[in-house]
Design a protein around this motif. Structure first.
Motif, PDB file in Angstrom:
ATOM      1  N   VAL A 176       0.726 125.203   2.303  1.00  0.00           N
ATOM      2  CA  VAL A 176      -0.575 125.034   2.956  1.00  0.00           C
ATOM      3  C   VAL A 176      -1.644 125.417   1.944  1.00  0.00           C
ATOM      4  O   VAL A 176      -1.643 126.538   1.422  1.00  0.00           O
ATOM      5  N   ARG A 177      -2.545 124.498   1.654  1.00  0.00           N
ATOM      6  CA  ARG A 177      -3.607 124.746   0.682  1.00  0.00           C
ATOM      7  C   ARG A 177      -4.921 125.101   1.396  1.00  0.00           C
ATOM      8  O   ARG A 177      -5.329 124.428   2.331  1.00  0.00           O
ATOM      9  N   VAL A 178      -5.564 126.151   0.921  1.00  0.00           N
ATOM     10  CA  VAL A 178      -6.808 126.648   1.482  1.00  0.00           C
ATOM     11  C   VAL A 178      -7.956 126.241   0.556  1.00  0.00           C
ATOM     12  O   VAL A 178      -7.822 126.341  -0.668  1.00  0.00           O
ATOM     13  N   PRO A 179      -9.092 125.781   1.090  1.00  0.00           N
ATOM     14  CA  PRO A 179     -10.217 125.394   0.228  1.00  0.00           C
ATOM     15  C   PRO A 179     -10.580 126.499  -0.765  1.00  0.00           C
ATOM     16  O   PRO A 179     -10.514 127.686  -0.437  1.00  0.00           O
ATOM     17  N   SER A 180     -10.963 126.095  -1.985  1.00  0.00           N
ATOM     18  CA  SER A 180     -11.226 127.077  -3.033  1.00  0.00           C
ATOM     19  C   SER A 180     -12.345 126.608  -3.943  1.00  0.00           C
ATOM     20  O   SER A 180     -12.731 125.435  -3.943  1.00  0.00           O
ATOM     21  N   LEU A 181     -12.838 127.548  -4.750  1.00  0.00           N
ATOM     22  CA  LEU A 181     -13.842 127.272  -5.767  1.00  0.00           C
ATOM     23  C   LEU A 181     -13.363 127.846  -7.100  1.00  0.00           C
ATOM     24  O   LEU A 181     -12.594 128.816  -7.123  1.00  0.00           O
ATOM     25  N   PRO A 182     -13.810 127.286  -8.236  1.00  0.00           N
ATOM     26  CA  PRO A 182     -13.428 127.860  -9.535  1.00  0.00           C
ATOM     27  C   PRO A 182     -14.078 129.218  -9.747  1.00  0.00           C
ATOM     28  O   PRO A 182     -15.214 129.454  -9.328  1.00  0.00           O
ATOM     29  N   LEU A 183     -13.353 130.108 -10.392  1.00  0.00           N
ATOM     30  CA  LEU A 183     -13.881 131.433 -10.710  1.00  0.00           C
ATOM     31  C   LEU A 183     -14.940 131.304 -11.797  1.00  0.00           C
ATOM     32  O   LEU A 183     -14.677 130.716 -12.855  1.00  0.00           O
ATOM     33  N   PRO A 184     -16.156 131.822 -11.600  1.00  0.00           N
ATOM     34  CA  PRO A 184     -17.192 131.739 -12.636  1.00  0.00           C
ATOM     35  C   PRO A 184     -16.711 132.346 -13.952  1.00  0.00           C
ATOM     36  O   PRO A 184     -16.176 133.445 -13.987  1.00  0.00           O
ATOM     37  N   GLY A 185     -16.890 131.598 -15.022  1.00  0.00           N
ATOM     38  CA  GLY A 185     -16.472 132.064 -16.333  1.00  0.00           C
ATOM     39  C   GLY A 185     -15.032 131.751 -16.676  1.00  0.00           C
ATOM     40  O   GLY A 185     -14.621 131.894 -17.819  1.00  0.00           O
ATOM     41  N   TYR A 186     -14.254 131.314 -15.680  1.00  0.00           N
ATOM     42  CA  TYR A 186     -12.843 130.986 -15.930  1.00  0.00           C
ATOM     43  C   TYR A 186     -12.438 129.922 -14.912  1.00  0.00           C
ATOM     44  O   TYR A 186     -11.729 130.185 -13.955  1.00  0.00           O
ATOM     45  N   PRO A 187     -12.910 128.685 -15.082  1.00  0.00           N
ATOM     46  CA  PRO A 187     -12.731 127.646 -14.067  1.00  0.00           C
ATOM     47  C   PRO A 187     -11.283 127.254 -13.813  1.00  0.00           C
ATOM     48  O   PRO A 187     -10.990 126.635 -12.791  1.00  0.00           O
ATOM     49  N   GLN A 188     -10.362 127.637 -14.731  1.00  0.00           N
ATOM     50  CA  GLN A 188      -8.950 127.327 -14.488  1.00  0.00           C
ATOM     51  C   GLN A 188      -8.389 128.135 -13.319  1.00  0.00           C
ATOM     52  O   GLN A 188      -7.336 127.796 -12.768  1.00  0.00           O
ATOM     53  N   VAL A 189      -9.063 129.218 -12.946  1.00  0.00           N
ATOM     54  CA  VAL A 189      -8.628 130.057 -11.833  1.00  0.00           C
ATOM     55  C   VAL A 189      -9.429 129.692 -10.598  1.00  0.00           C
ATOM     56  O   VAL A 189     -10.660 129.600 -10.637  1.00  0.00           O
ATOM     57  N   ARG A 190      -8.733 129.460  -9.476  1.00  0.00           N
ATOM     58  CA  ARG A 190      -9.386 129.087  -8.226  1.00  0.00           C
ATOM     59  C   ARG A 190      -9.399 130.282  -7.272  1.00  0.00           C
ATOM     60  O   ARG A 190      -8.416 131.022  -7.170  1.00  0.00           O
ATOM     61  N   VAL A 191     -10.508 130.463  -6.580  1.00  0.00           N
ATOM     62  CA  VAL A 191     -10.659 131.544  -5.604  1.00  0.00           C
ATOM     63  C   VAL A 191     -10.776 130.931  -4.216  1.00  0.00           C
ATOM     64  O   VAL A 191     -11.616 130.056  -3.977  1.00  0.00           O
ATOM     65  N   ALA A 192      -9.927 131.369  -3.299  1.00  0.00           N
ATOM     66  CA  ALA A 192      -9.903 130.791  -1.959  1.00  0.00           C
ATOM     67  C   ALA A 192     -11.164 131.128  -1.183  1.00  0.00           C
ATOM     68  O   ALA A 192     -11.728 132.223  -1.310  1.00  0.00           O
ATOM     69  N   LEU A 193     -11.605 130.181  -0.358  1.00  0.00           N
ATOM     70  CA  LEU A 193     -12.738 130.378   0.534  1.00  0.00           C
ATOM     71  C   LEU A 193     -12.245 130.825   1.906  1.00  0.00           C
ATOM     72  O   LEU A 193     -11.063 130.630   2.237  1.00  0.00           O
ATOM     73  N   PRO A 194     -13.104 131.421   2.702  1.00  0.00           N
ATOM     74  CA  PRO A 194     -12.688 131.805   4.064  1.00  0.00           C
ATOM     75  C   PRO A 194     -12.146 130.600   4.829  1.00  0.00           C
ATOM     76  O   PRO A 194     -12.717 129.509   4.779  1.00  0.00           O
ATOM     77  N   SER A 195     -11.034 130.802   5.501  1.00  0.00           N
ATOM     78  CA  SER A 195     -10.400 129.694   6.216  1.00  0.00           C
ATOM     79  C   SER A 195      -9.524 130.229   7.342  1.00  0.00           C
ATOM     80  O   SER A 195      -8.888 131.276   7.194  1.00  0.00           O
ATOM     81  N   ARG A 196      -9.502 129.485   8.435  1.00  0.00           N
ATOM     82  CA  ARG A 196      -8.622 129.842   9.542  1.00  0.00           C
ATOM     83  C   ARG A 196      -7.188 129.381   9.309  1.00  0.00           C
ATOM     84  O   ARG A 196      -6.297 129.674  10.120  1.00  0.00           O
ATOM     85  N   ARG A 197      -6.988 128.657   8.212  1.00  0.00           N
ATOM     86  CA  ARG A 197      -5.648 128.108   7.957  1.00  0.00           C
ATOM     87  C   ARG A 197      -4.613 129.204   7.726  1.00  0.00           C
ATOM     88  O   ARG A 197      -3.426 129.003   7.986  1.00  0.00           O
ATOM     89  N   VAL A 198      -5.051 130.349   7.205  1.00  0.00           N
ATOM     90  CA  VAL A 198      -4.088 131.410   6.881  1.00  0.00           C
ATOM     91  C   VAL A 198      -3.406 131.912   8.155  1.00  0.00           C
ATOM     92  O   VAL A 198      -2.181 131.913   8.262  1.00  0.00           O
ATOM     93  N   ALA A 199      -4.196 132.345   9.126  1.00  0.00           N
ATOM     94  CA  ALA A 199      -3.627 132.852  10.373  1.00  0.00           C
ATOM     95  C   ALA A 199      -2.887 131.758  11.127  1.00  0.00           C
ATOM     96  O   ALA A 199      -1.809 132.004  11.698  1.00  0.00           O
ATOM     97  N   ALA A 200      -3.433 130.550  11.106  1.00  0.00           N
ATOM     98  CA  ALA A 200      -2.782 129.443  11.812  1.00  0.00           C
ATOM     99  C   ALA A 200      -1.414 129.146  11.207  1.00  0.00           C
ATOM    100  O   ALA A 200      -0.437 128.898  11.938  1.00  0.00           O
ATOM    101  N   ALA A 201      -1.324 129.191   9.870  1.00  0.00           N
ATOM    102  CA  ALA A 201      -0.045 128.916   9.211  1.00  0.00           C
ATOM    103  C   ALA A 201       0.993 129.966   9.581  1.00  0.00           C
ATOM    104  O   ALA A 201       2.159 129.641   9.833  1.00  0.00           O
ATOM    105  N   MET A 202       0.590 131.249   9.615  1.00  0.00           N
ATOM    106  CA  MET A 202       1.529 132.312   9.984  1.00  0.00           C
ATOM    107  C   MET A 202       2.039 132.124  11.412  1.00  0.00           C
ATOM    108  O   MET A 202       3.239 132.270  11.683  1.00  0.00           O
TER     109      MET A 202
END
Length: 375
Positions: A57-83
């Motif tokens: 399950v993939r959660v929406p994310s944004l690139p980490l400032p200064g290191y775009p190869q690393v993605r940081v997850a955004l708030p999402s209800r998918r985490v609890a729903a997946a569990m």
């Protein structure tokens, strides 16, 4: 057992957290369990995860400032729903800091036991890339790990750091290494001639090219006669290192059998970063029969036996790095002895062996929860 692995990174990302999460999922499937992975979406979107042994399950994310190869997850209800949808028996939080915090909150709300795996020097990472002070970062780390039923540390140094910062219920859980893929027999003389056409001793670094890795400490090694430095990896420090390491060969990011061939073709492996909680590349070099030079700090203290499998140097000391490499360059027999001893040391550290240890930790947490409920 139904396990939800909430991870800050997952393939196609290439890093220790992603690799460990993948190996954990594979082992759970191999042992007949049912894992589900929750991870940040990749830059390319949320397409199929071809390498994954289980649903992702993939959660929406944004690139980490200064290191775009690393993605940081955004708030999402998918985490609890997946569990909830997976009917998880246990939640595995891989290097929790952003997505893992939400995973811990969801597990607590749903009453699911959680095992938090500490894997990255998150305090240093936050200071370097997020502008967050170490004290602030440790408060965040402490809040999620203190809520977990169990925290697993990858090395004795990491375990000490966690306990020093007030993290309860910590146990040691080290990482495995693929001793079939990484082995001395993959040494490739054709590749060696391409990298060092004049027969130079090949000294390699494998890992992220980022400020905290301090790869510029290899500058003195570049000045040694008869030595060729080879750098494998990518990251925000790439352009800087072109100037800092004159004459070095940069191979970019390599994976799989290609990476194994490069490892086995080295004469000496050097890791420079002093902030490693484990340092998987050191194990991969040892499995490849290559002597290791590494800082006397963090994870390498558990992995490298100074004077037997390699040499440890004072962190951040470029002169000590150069001198350690020079010592090994001058003594082929010593290189062979260290390489052989390193291979022998890691032969039993398979992913299957450490995966079974992890399943044992899950079982202990579930048993402890049952006792609490029964009381």
């Amino acid at each position: 057992m139904r396990v939800v692995i909430v991870t800050e990174s997952f393939p196609p990302d290439v890093n220790g957290v992603a690799h460990c999460a993948l190996q954990t999922a594979r082992h759970l499937v191999d042992r007949g369990h049912s894992p589900l992975v929750v991870a940040p979406a990749t830059a390319a979107g949320t397409g199929p995860d071809a390498c994954a042994p289980c649903p992702v399950v993939r959660v929406p994310s944004l690139p980490l400032p200064g290191y775009p190869q690393v993605r940081v997850a955004l708030p999402s209800r998918r985490v609890a729903a997946a569990m909830a949808e997976h009917r998880a028996d246990v939640v595995h939080l891989a290097s929790p800091f952003v997505l893992g915090v939400r995973g811990m909150a969801a597990a607590a709300k749903l009453g699911i036991p959680a095992v938090a795996v500490y894997q990255t020097d998150l305090a240093g990472y936050a200071r370097t890339y997020m502008g967050i002070g170490e004290a602030t970062a440790w408060r965040r780390i402490r809040s999620v790990h203190a809520a977990a039923d169990l925290t697993l540390a990858p090395s004795s140094a990491a375990l000490h750091d966690l306990e020093t910062h007030g993290i309860p219920r910590v146990k040691l859980w080290q990482r495995g290494v693929d001793t079939v893929r990484f082995r001395p027999e993959h040494r490739d003389e054709t590749l060696r001639r391409e990298l060092a056409p004049n027969g130079e001793l090949i000294v390699g670094y494998v890992g992220r090219l980022a400020p905290e890795k301090q790869v510029e400490l290899l500058s003195g090694v570049c000045g040694l006669d008869g030595v060729r430095v080879v750098v494998v990896g990518d990251g925000p420090s790439r352009a800087h290192l072109d100037e800092a390491l004159p004459g070095a060969v940069f191979l970019g990011r390599r994976t799989g059998d290609d990476l194994a061939r490069i490892f086995a073709s080295l004469d000496v492996f050097v890791h420079t970063g002093p902030f490693e909680t484990f340092c998987q590349t050191v194990q991969e070099a040892m499995a490849s029969g290559v002597p290791v030079v590494a800082p006397a700090a963090g994870g390498p203290l558990d992995l490298v036996a100074h004077g037997r499998t390699g040499l440890l140097f004072p962190p951040r000391d470029a002169t000590a790095v150069r001198d350690a490499v020079a010592t090994l360059a001058a003594d082929p027999a010593l290189r062979t002895a260290y390489g052989d001893a390193g291979r022998a040391t890691v032969e039993g550290r398979t992913w299957a062996a450490v995966g079974d240890q992890l399943i044992g930790h899950y079982g202990d947490v579930l048993a402890a929860r049952r006792l609490v409920v029964a009381a």
